[in-house]
Design an enzyme around this catalytic site. Structure first.
Site: not given
Length: 227
Positions: A9, A11, A167
């Protein structure tokens, strides 16, 4: 099973853009003499959640409120914050080791390519990734697995030959729905209690070397490790 690729991922994982997002909104509320309540700020899905945030700010400010100006000023301030960002701790070490091991690298993000590509360029990381799969290329955002499936398609690999890194809890859900194993590194604003579905949870990418991480995943798959 042999791991041939890592799909990360963007961001909040590669760079802490989640904090700059929140801070840009705090700044914009403060510009109107108001204080943002961060409770519930982060959405349980990928993609752009700002329309509802502008609606909430407009309701708090009252008349007159210029959404176009508000957006332009906030984005300019966020760009200043993003310009100071570096890769998250431990990420460069993971990417370096992945290259040494011959592992292929991909990004799977709900954000658009304009955002992801620009910040990867800023950090000098774009050339490291063979594949970029972004939210403007798929019909649905995480927790939908579409962007992970696109990354796998571009890699030409089955899900059991790749590992995802996330995250957020909805990012983990997307990775698992795509059939991937998933390592969670919760961002500073995420509730760690929501990551029980991940195969492995770390507080930082600096917690574990990539070799140790892959070894732990292999043990988990073999049934020798109880998470």
């Amino acid at each position: 099973m042999t791991t041939k690729a890592l799909i990360l991922d963007f961001d909040g994982l590669l760079m802490d853009t989640e904090t700059t997002l929140l801070e840009s909104w705090r700044w914009e509320w403060a510009r109107h003499g108001l204080q943002l309540d961060p409770q519930g700020f982060f959405a349980d899905h990928g993609g752009d959640a700002n329309a509802a945030r502008y609606t909430a700010l407009e309701a708090a400010v009252g008349s007159p409120y210029d959404r176009t100006s508000s957006h332009a000023l906030r984005m300019a301030y966020r760009a200043e914050l993003n310009a100071a960002l570096q890769p998250a701790p431990g990420i460069i070490e993971w990417l370096d080791r992945a290259a040494e091991l011959g592992l292929r690298l991909a990004v799977a993000s709900s954000s658009p390519l304009t955002h992801v590509g620009a910040l990867l360029d800023q950090a000098g990381l774009r050339a490291r990734f063979e594949v970029l799969a972004t939210g403007d290329e798929v019909p649905a955002h995480k927790p939908d697995p579409a962007v992970y499936l696109l990354a796998l398609e571009r890699l030409g690999l089955p899900a059991d030959q790749a590992v995802a890194f996330e995250d957020t809890a909805h990012g983990v859900a997307a990775a698992l729905a795509a059939g991937l194993r998933c390592v969670a590194v919760p961002n500073p604003h995420a509730d760690h209690a929501r990551f029980t579905a991940a195969d492995l949870v770390l507080t930082s990418a600096a917690d574990l070397s990539l070799d140790a991480l892959l070894a732990r995943l292999a043990l988990r798959v073999s049934g020798a490790l109880v998470a």
